[in-house]
Design a protein around this motif. Sequence first.
Motif, PDB file in Angstrom:
ATOM      1  N   ALA A   1       0.842  -1.216   0.000  1.00 30.56           N
ATOM      2  CA  ALA A   1       0.000   0.000   0.000  1.00 30.56           C
ATOM      3  C   ALA A   1       0.872   1.259   0.000  1.00 30.56           C
ATOM      4  O   ALA A   1       0.495   2.292  -0.565  1.00 30.56           O
ATOM      5  CB  ALA A   1      -0.921  -0.010   1.217  1.00 30.56           C
ATOM      6  N   LEU A   2       2.036   1.178   0.618  1.00 30.02           N
ATOM      7  CA  LEU A   2       2.934   2.344   0.664  1.00 30.02           C
ATOM      8  C   LEU A   2       3.422   2.752  -0.718  1.00 30.02           C
ATOM      9  O   LEU A   2       3.849   3.894  -0.921  1.00 30.02           O
ATOM     10  CB  LEU A   2       4.140   2.029   1.560  1.00 30.02           C
ATOM     11  N   MET A   3       3.369   1.842  -1.679  1.00 31.82           N
ATOM     12  CA  MET A   3       3.820   2.187  -3.031  1.00 31.82           C
ATOM     13  C   MET A   3       2.969   3.306  -3.632  1.00 31.82           C
ATOM     14  O   MET A   3       3.421   4.029  -4.508  1.00 31.82           O
ATOM     15  CB  MET A   3       3.819   0.950  -3.948  1.00 31.82           C
ATOM     16  N   ASP A   4       1.718   3.468  -3.140  1.00 34.63           N
ATOM     17  CA  ASP A   4       0.882   4.569  -3.618  1.00 34.63           C
ATOM     18  C   ASP A   4       1.352   5.905  -3.069  1.00 34.63           C
ATOM     19  O   ASP A   4       0.850   6.957  -3.465  1.00 34.63           O
ATOM     20  CB  ASP A   4      -0.585   4.329  -3.238  1.00 34.63           C
ATOM     21  N   CYS A   5       2.283   5.889  -2.139  1.00 36.68           N
ATOM     22  CA  CYS A   5       2.799   7.137  -1.552  1.00 36.68           C
ATOM     23  C   CYS A   5       4.110   7.563  -2.214  1.00 36.68           C
ATOM     24  O   CYS A   5       4.668   8.600  -1.872  1.00 36.68           O
ATOM     25  CB  CYS A   5       3.027   6.953  -0.053  1.00 36.68           C
ATOM     26  N   VAL A   6       4.616   6.751  -3.132  1.00 32.82           N
ATOM     27  CA  VAL A   6       5.871   7.095  -3.808  1.00 32.82           C
ATOM     28  C   VAL A   6       5.588   8.241  -4.782  1.00 32.82           C
ATOM     29  O   VAL A   6       4.857   8.077  -5.754  1.00 32.82           O
ATOM     30  CB  VAL A   6       6.462   5.863  -4.542  1.00 32.82           C
ATOM     31  N   GLY A   7       6.152   9.402  -4.486  1.00 32.90           N
ATOM     32  CA  GLY A   7       5.772  10.609  -5.205  1.00 32.90           C
ATOM     33  C   GLY A   7       6.514  10.836  -6.507  1.00 32.90           C
ATOM     34  O   GLY A   7       6.706  11.975  -6.918  1.00 32.90           O
ATOM     35  N   CYS A   8       6.943   9.826  -7.160  1.00 32.19           N
ATOM     36  CA  CYS A   8       7.627   9.951  -8.451  1.00 32.19           C
ATOM     37  C   CYS A   8       7.084   8.816  -9.286  1.00 32.19           C
ATOM     38  O   CYS A   8       7.124   7.653  -8.868  1.00 32.19           O
ATOM     39  CB  CYS A   8       9.131   9.830  -8.226  1.00 32.19           C
ATOM     40  N   GLU A   9       6.530   9.193 -10.426  1.00 27.51           N
ATOM     41  CA  GLU A   9       5.741   8.213 -11.178  1.00 27.51           C
ATOM     42  C   GLU A   9       6.541   6.978 -11.596  1.00 27.51           C
ATOM     43  O   GLU A   9       6.072   5.852 -11.489  1.00 27.51           O
ATOM     44  CB  GLU A   9       5.167   8.908 -12.409  1.00 27.51           C
ATOM     45  N   LYS A  10       7.747   7.217 -12.087  1.00 32.19           N
ATOM     46  CA  LYS A  10       8.527   6.073 -12.563  1.00 32.19           C
ATOM     47  C   LYS A  10       8.979   5.178 -11.407  1.00 32.19           C
ATOM     48  O   LYS A  10       9.007   3.957 -11.522  1.00 32.19           O
ATOM     49  CB  LYS A  10       9.742   6.548 -13.374  1.00 32.19           C
ATOM     50  N   CYS A  11       9.295   5.818 -10.278  1.00 28.64           N
ATOM     51  CA  CYS A  11       9.667   5.026  -9.099  1.00 28.64           C
ATOM     52  C   CYS A  11       8.457   4.222  -8.622  1.00 28.64           C
ATOM     53  O   CYS A  11       8.584   3.080  -8.181  1.00 28.64           O
ATOM     54  CB  CYS A  11      10.143   5.908  -7.953  1.00 28.64           C
TER      55      CYS A  11
END
Length: 391
Positions: free
Chosen positions: A312-322
């Motif tokens: 779920a934390l992956m939705d908080c990654v603020g860089c689209e490619k990351c």
Amino acid sequence: QDIHKYSGIVEDCCCDYETVDHLNEEVLHPLLQELVKTPFCRYFKVKLWCDCPFWPDDGMCRLRDCSVCECPENEFPESFKKPFHNGLSSDDLVCQEGKPQAAVDRTLDTKAFRGWVEIDNPWTSDDETDNAEMTYVNLQLNPERYTGFTGPSARRIWDAIYTENCPKYPSGEFCQEKRILYKLISGLHSSISIHLAADYLLDEATNLWGQNITLMHDRVLRYPDRVGNLYFTFLFVLRAATKAADYLEQAEYETGNPGEDLKTQSLMRQLLYNPKLQAACPLPFDEAKLWKGQSGPELKQQVQTQFKNISALMDCVGCEKCRLWGKLQVLGLGTALKILFSVDGQDHMGQTLQLQRNEVIALMNLLNRLSESVKIVHETCPKIVEGPSCP
Ligand code: FAD
């Protein structure tokens, strides 16, 4: 000067470093590089725009390379757009009784594949059956590399992952189950760091890209445990893929291009039934050793909940490619966990393996990323002639 001197068995695995390097160089890396280019493997279905469930989005990304180029409708295979048929027959729904609970079954049903299905992954937070807002991304056009995503927003994700969801096991911790999640995440983290250092923006003014060995050394190579965890994660995912070999061999790789699709199947076969791999490292990781004690089911539940939070934390990654590569690799790890721990006849009463097409794509692309990282470590360590060197 022999600086590349890590040796011995990779902790918690069944093969040694030299064997892994050798197999990767000779067999795995070349096959995986070909496999991920096939039309089947290169289009990944992903929900890129989701709100972070934990805090307001503070995404900061400096580079244009941060954004993902999505596929136009006509680019990805027609067969990917069709709804899946449900491959379940009523036989599959009947529990198979009489399997001794204690027996360890390392195998999977050899006639497992009955068509791609829509089935949720119990280890991840995204609902894999929900197609709304999903887009297809051509992974070949969106390489994992340096993006400039750094500072507090990047830190916050890793901190949340490590402190809340997979704390580093205390030294002397003998329970392998408790170590496993930390090691998988740390291995993935090493791989991400190696990729961003291997494809780094060296000079913004001239747009010069290349390897940043100092960064690679500072982030990963000088820490023996981070390198060890990378090898561990590679072997863990490799074991999952080879355990599912019969399933993956029979799976449909149809994308509307018969020549390419036959090639995909052939590459899968060469990879998963590789005689050199079977001779040198037949069991890269032994999943049957885990969850055996009295608290096994409870521990597994705990690890599953923690892994779901990480997903779920992956939705908080603020860089689209990351976020793209974060989601793909976490789904790949979730697929490996599902293959190794959710379907084994031991505690799921003979449940057969069922994978989504997207899970297979994530699994093979993750394996390729890890294989690339292992190769880079193997090649780079001898080049470092100063400092505490590689493990
Ligand atoms: P970080 O890599 O952020 O590490 C934070 C802390 O974690 C370190 O100080 C250390 O204590 C610990 N740590 C570091 N490595 C390990 C390890 N292997 N095992 C255990 N602990 C460790 N950036 C890009 O440029 N390209 C990308 O594609 C990219 N993808 C990302 C994907 C995700 C899911 C996330 C969360 C971040 C991604 N980033 C990417 C950002 C990148 O990972 C770093 O966060 C960023 O470069 C800042 O690095 P840092 O030096 O602050 O240390």
